[in-house]
Design a protein around this motif. Structure first.
Motif, PDB file in Angstrom:
ATOM      1  N   ASN A  41       0.948  -1.075  -0.041  1.00 29.00           N
ATOM      2  CA  ASN A  41      -0.041   0.092   0.048  1.00 29.00           C
ATOM      3  C   ASN A  41       0.868   1.307  -0.015  1.00 29.00           C
ATOM      4  OD1 ASN A  41      -2.675   1.450   0.216  1.00 29.00           O
ATOM      5  ND2 ASN A  41      -2.027   1.936   2.396  1.00 29.00           N
ATOM      6  N   GLU A  62       0.595   5.388   0.607  1.00 28.08           N
ATOM      7  CA  GLU A  62      -0.126   6.408   1.069  1.00 28.08           C
ATOM      8  C   GLU A  62       0.415   7.750   0.441  1.00 28.08           C
ATOM      9  OE1 GLU A  62      -3.189   4.460   3.032  1.00 28.08           O
ATOM     10  OE2 GLU A  62      -2.943   6.548   2.742  1.00 28.08           O
ATOM     11  N   GLN A  63      -0.333   8.740   0.017  1.00 27.26           N
ATOM     12  CA  GLN A  63       0.080   9.864  -0.589  1.00 27.26           C
ATOM     13  C   GLN A  63      -0.516  11.010  -0.178  1.00 27.26           C
ATOM     14  OE1 GLN A  63       0.149   9.809  -5.198  1.00 27.26           O
ATOM     15  NE2 GLN A  63       0.621  11.905  -5.001  1.00 27.26           N
ATOM     16  N   HIS A  64       0.124  12.000   0.277  1.00 26.37           N
ATOM     17  CA  HIS A  64      -0.468  13.367   0.804  1.00 26.37           C
ATOM     18  C   HIS A  64       0.416  14.436   0.269  1.00 26.37           C
ATOM     19  CE1 HIS A  64      -2.777  10.966   3.544  1.00 26.37           C
ATOM     20  NE2 HIS A  64      -1.861  10.226   4.031  1.00 26.37           N
ATOM     21  N   CYS A  70       5.053  10.513   0.261  1.00 23.21           N
ATOM     22  CA  CYS A  70       4.450   9.160   0.057  1.00 23.21           C
ATOM     23  C   CYS A  70       5.079   8.164   1.282  1.00 23.21           C
ATOM     24  CB  CYS A  70       4.499   8.615  -1.209  1.00 23.21           C
ATOM     25  SG  CYS A  70       3.613   9.204  -2.385  1.00 23.21           S
ATOM     26  N   TYR A  75       4.973   4.065   2.637  1.00 19.75           N
ATOM     27  CA  TYR A  75       4.892   2.760   2.157  1.00 19.75           C
ATOM     28  C   TYR A  75       5.075   1.783   3.337  1.00 19.75           C
ATOM     29  CZ  TYR A  75       9.932   2.453   1.567  1.00 19.75           C
ATOM     30  OH  TYR A  75      11.222   2.383   1.622  1.00 19.75           O
ATOM     31  N   GLY A  80       0.238   5.583  -5.776  1.00 21.98           N
ATOM     32  CA  GLY A  80      -0.535   6.282  -4.807  1.00 21.98           C
ATOM     33  C   GLY A  80      -1.834   6.737  -5.622  1.00 21.98           C
TER      34      GLY A  80
END
Lengths: 113, 110
Positions: free
Chosen positions: B3, B5-7, B23, B25, B101
């Motif tokens: 997975n 995660e991107q912000h 990002c 991981y 992401g």
């Protein structure tokens, strides 16, 4: 840019119909991939292929079928289209699959009504 | 499975400002971390990538940093221009495929 092409660019189909999206690459890349792009989900991997006659499932394979009888072609079939399969579909290819750039086709916008 | 995660999901900046996208991981086996840019209606295209034996890589106004211990990598764009407006995706290698992401929509206003 002409190295990997998808057809059709746009498709509208009805729920329950079978539809096939085509992907063709001229680079002789070993690896090919299918992604779907949906708002809020980014790009999700559907299926991929390491070579002719070798395919494997990605994150979201349900409802899709792929084949790869020739290195250059990697068609994606929706056996019985559902509205949830409305999306933009991208085909991609890479030379060796690991640690290398993936090149994307221009995408197919599919609408299931 | 892996997975990423991107912000943030959206980022608005003034022309000339810097933009940073991060990002994170979970799979420590990943060794390849590319960034793709997708302009409206176009296909995603690679803009920069980094491999795990490198901590930072620069290409003109863009740079990517990687912290494998903390399992995060970031894209830095300096002196942003209106043509930088696009969706940016981080990705990592998971086996023989890239996992992406969810994307960051960057808007640069002049």
């Amino acid at each position: 840019d002409a190295g990997i092409t998808q057809s059709p660019r746009y498709k509208i189909t009805e729920t329950g119909r079978q539809v096939t999206l085509m992907c063709h690459q001229t680079w002789s890349h070993s690896y090919m991939f299918w992604y779907r792009q949906d708002l809020g989900h980014g790009l999700r991997l559907i299926y991929y292929s390491a070579a002719a006659d070798i395919t494997d499932k990605g994150e979201v394979p349900d409802g899709y079928v792929v084949s790869r009888s020739k290195t250059e072609n990697f068609p994606l079939t929706l056996e019985s289209a559902t509205r949830s399969q409305t999306s933009v579909y991208f085909c991609a290819s890479s030379v060796i699959g690991e640690n290398t750039e993936a090149f994307f086709g221009q995408g197919t916008r599919l609408t299931v009504v | 499975g892996e997975n990423v995660e991107q912000h943030p999901s959206t980022l608005s900046v003034q022309e000339g400002d810097s933009a940073v996208i991060k990002c994170t991981y979970s799979d420590s086996a990943s060794n390849y971390f590319p960034w793709y840019k997708q302009e409206l209606g176009k296909r995603p295209q690679l803009i920069i990538d980094i491999r795990s034996n490198v901590g930072e890589k620069k290409d003109q106004r863009i740079a990517v940093t990687l912290n494998k211990t903390a399992k995060h990598f970031s894209l830095h764009i300096t002196e942003t221009q209106p043509e930088d407006s696009a969706v940016y995706f981080c990705a990592l290698q998971a086996g023989t495929a890239l996992i992406f992401g969810k994307g960051t929509t960057l808007s640069v206003s002049s």
